[in-house]
Design an enzyme around this catalytic site. Structure first.
Site, short mmCIF file in Angstrom:
data_model
loop_
_atom_site.label_atom_id
_atom_site.label_comp_id
_atom_site.label_asym_id
_atom_site.label_seq_id
_atom_site.Cartn_x
_atom_site.Cartn_y
_atom_site.Cartn_z
N CYS A 199 0.88 -1.29 0.04
CA CYS A 199 -0.03 -0.11 -0.28
C CYS A 199 0.86 1.40 -0.01
O CYS A 199 0.31 2.03 -0.59
CB CYS A 199 -0.99 0.08 1.04
N HIS A 234 -1.92 1.20 7.10
CA HIS A 234 -2.59 1.40 5.72
C HIS A 234 -2.25 2.77 5.39
O HIS A 234 -2.61 3.80 5.88
CB HIS A 234 -4.24 1.26 5.69
#
EC number: 3.4.19.12
Length: 699
Positions: A434, A576
């Site tokens: 990510c 994230h």
């Protein structure tokens, strides 16, 4: 009265318990009112065979004393010990030819074990059959077809049982099918052998351990690591018995949870995904029995959750799956997915623009300056179409967490409204890549699908290891001392930690750290600003740890003249990363209000704050001892590496500049094709609105 030689037989597992036992010691079933109380053959007793006395003095007649033979066998006076079944470890009578618990035959004895066996290793000659044991075996065979097998733990329950005695699993609806399957002799023998083999594996013997037989999808799951861990160091018979009881109570969800815990420690992402996809509770804590079963005190502790384990073992990719809930209100439709042909061309363009600097600092770098922004034409779409577009391209959960739960982005009304510098969190894949994906999204608008950026990151770290290692070591030493952690590591320990950082860069899907962001700033040749949460928090709001990601990453090892001063912005939310981008502006007159900027109409300027909501300066990562100092010195350093200014409200900001004419033509073409799909929705919406207006006029 003492419990000398007197026992009662359990109706479910036929285990013989002491008279004072209220529940069965083996399966924990309740003692029936008319339980059969028997006398051990090798225990001498002066009472009658069919009648015994209670502590209160009233006689108790065996309900089946007329049906069950009570012949005093010849071996009742022997002092021989019981033999242990090699499959389920049940202790049987000395003359039993097969196990009362699992019906498996008595194992073959070696010549040294019995004088009756020959040197060829054949089965020993059985002695006289005990009538009581013959009755037990015959009774188990007669009632076998009336039992039903639990689909969760494979335990055989009585026909009258409404739920499993071991795991409380409800009775299956297809009892007729189960009974029909039991009539098949071949299948029943195979099932009985599988169940006996599983019981033997749970007992901690030397046989190979296997997972309990489960139907279809469940049988594909691998719990061998957990079962192996549960038997290590538990040689004592009581410990083995306790572990067996714990395993018998385990359900499918329990095994999935333990398998996910082991997966976090060993880096198995599929185990964590399997538990979450099954609907498991992410906030579930390890109990004392589960920690005992796992038997790894160095890794597991009572009260730990999967989030605790992910933080402890630095599994950022697993934190992303556990703590980042992707909005499911709309199917994601980002530009890179709509235009696969243009996306592949952009990937080839990125690979072609990647070069390596010659000299001592042989770091890779990109030759093109590209900044991704949302097109201003979005505002021309009808409000329903705009809402659909934002649902499909943005991550609403990340946007909410960074805006509402913590004032991290868009906290300044001046920046968001007057200066049109509102940041939008693009939807990103929840995987270990990510960070790399968000960097390419903030620049080129695509993912790092071919691992071009990861390869450049890995090669730069290895080829310039000495340069980055010195910065990293000096920064980590200062950082630990600033938090009061006065410790010093040996050079071997520093080298081990650095080798771990290098290994993460080379593994696709592996989570990355602050050092990798610092290297990415050198590859992009531009600063990276990370706006992120400061603490890991549980679902109950408890602080679990410090994230350390928020701040500014400057390409300090390059010359300033070799780098661009226009930064990119990333968002970090609990494991994230997301790209934070602005929307293009067609050159409004108040675009640079308060900043005294003279920009043409084609250039979009986004003002990125260099202070948090409390007006504290963002940290600059990986500074050397000479560069460290007070806030004034750090602010001076920021002004040297970025185009900075101060707004009328007194906010120090960095200017991110982008232009359609200077942007890459492939990115512009991709955005136009993506936006055309939403422009086609507009006539349908307008038509429906027109029809509604006509209906209102008719009324």
């Amino acid at each position: 009265m003492t419990e000398h030689g007197l026992k009662w037989s359990c109706e479910y597992c036929t285990y013989e318990n002491w008279p004072s036992a209220i529940k069965c010691t083996m399966c924990r079933a309740q003692r029936p009112s008319g339980a059969i109380i028997t006398e051990e053959p090798f225990k001498s007793s002066s009472s009658n065979v069919g009648t015994i006395e209670r502590s209160g003095g009233s006689p108790l007649i065996c309900p089946d004393s007329s049906a069950r033979p009570r012949v005093k066998s010849s071996f009742s006076m022997e002092n021989g010990s019981k033999w242990s079944c090699q499959l389920c470890t049940y202790l049987n009578w000395p003359r039993a030819i097969r196990c009362t618990q699992c019906l498996s035959h008595r194992r073959t004895r070696s010549p040294t074990e019995s004088p009756q066996s020959s040197g060829s290793g054949l089965r020993s000659i059985p002695g006289p059959i005990d009538p009581c044991e013959e009755y037990n075996d015959r009774n188990k065979l007669n009632i076998k077809g009336q039992h039903w097998t639990c689909s969760a733990c494979t335990y055989e329950n009585g026909a009258k049982a409404k739920k499993c005695v071991v795991c409380d699993h409800p009775t299956p609806n297809n009892l007729d099918a189960i009974e029909l399957a039991d009539t098949d002799e071949a299948s029943s023998i195979i099932n009985e052998q599988d169940r006996a083999r599983w019981r033997g594996s749970c007992s901690g013997g030397n046989s190979q351990r296997r997972s309990p037989p489960m139907p279809k999808r469940d049988s594909e799951m691998d719990f061998q690591r957990i079962e192996l861990a549960g038997a290590v160091g538990s040689k004592d018979e009581l410990d083995l018995k306790k572990l067996k009881q714990i395993k018998n109570r385990m359900r499918k969800t329990d095994w999935l949870f333990l398998n996910a815990c082991v997966g976090v420690v060993e880096g198995d992402l599929s185990a964590v995904e399997a538990y979450k996809n099954s609907g498991g509770d992410i906030a579930r804590q390890l109990s004392a029995d589960e920690v005992r079963l796992l038997n790894r005190p160095s890794a597991f502790d009572v009260g730990y959750t999967l989030v605790h384990l992910s933080i402890r073992f630095q599994r950022q990719d697993m934190l992303a799956i556990l703590l980042t809930e992707v909005s499911q209100h709309a199917v994601k439709c980002i530009p890179a997915m709509v235009c696969p042909e243009l996306t592949e061309q952009i990937r080839r363009e990125i690979a072609a623009s990647m070069h390596q600097r010659k000299g001592d600092f042989a770091c890779y770098f990109l030759t093109d300056l590209v900044t991704f922004t949302l097109p201003a034409d979005i505002e021309d779409l009808p409000p329903p179409v705009q809402e659909k577009l934002f649902d499909e391209v943005l991550d609403r959960d990340v946007q909410k967490e960074l805006e509402e739960e913590s004032p991290i982005i868009n906290w300044s009304l001046e920046l968001g409204t007057r200066l049109d510098s509102r940041l939008y969190a693009l939807w990103n894949r929840t995987a270990g890549d990510c960070l790399l994906d968000s960097v390419l999204q903030a620049t080129w608008g695509i993912y790092d699908k071919d691992s071009v950026l990861r390869k450049a990151l890995h090669d730069s770290l290895h080829d310039c290891s000495h340069w980055f290692y010195s910065r990293w070591k000096e920064w980590e030493s200062w950082y630990s001392q600033s938090f009061g952690l006065h410790f010093s590591l040996r050079e071997e320990q520093w080298q081990e930690d650095w080798a771990f950082i290098l290994s993460l860069a080379s593994q696709p899907g592996a989570s990355l750290e602050q050092t990798h962001i610092f290297v990415l700033a050198h590859i992009l040749r531009r600063p990276i600003i990370v706006y992120g949460v400061k603490y890991y928090k549980s679902f109950r709001g408890e602080t679990l740890g410090y994230t350390r990601f928020q701040g500014v990453y400057l390409p300090l090892l390059w010359e300033q003249s070799f780098c661009w001063k226009s930064p990119i912005a990333l968002g970090y939310t609990r494991g994230h990363f997301s790209a934070l981008v602005a929307m293009e502006n067609d050159g409004y007159d108040n675009r640079g209000a308060g900043a005294n900027l003279n920009t043409d109409d084609d250039v979009t300027v986004t003002f990125l704050p260099l202070v948090d909501s409390e007006r504290k300066l963002l940290h600059i990562h990986f500074l050397s001892a000479q560069e460290l100092g007070n806030e004034d010195q750090q602010e001076k350093l920021l002004r040297e590496w970025l185009d900075c200014c101060v707004t009328e409200g007194g906010v120090l900001v960095a200017m991110q500049k982008s232009s359609r004419r200077r942007n890459h033509p492939l990115v512009t073409q991709m955005m136009e094709k993506w936006l055309d799909g939403y422009r086609q929705i507009r006539p349908c919406t307008a038509l429906s609105d027109g029809e509604e207006d006509e209906e209102d006029e008719d009324e």
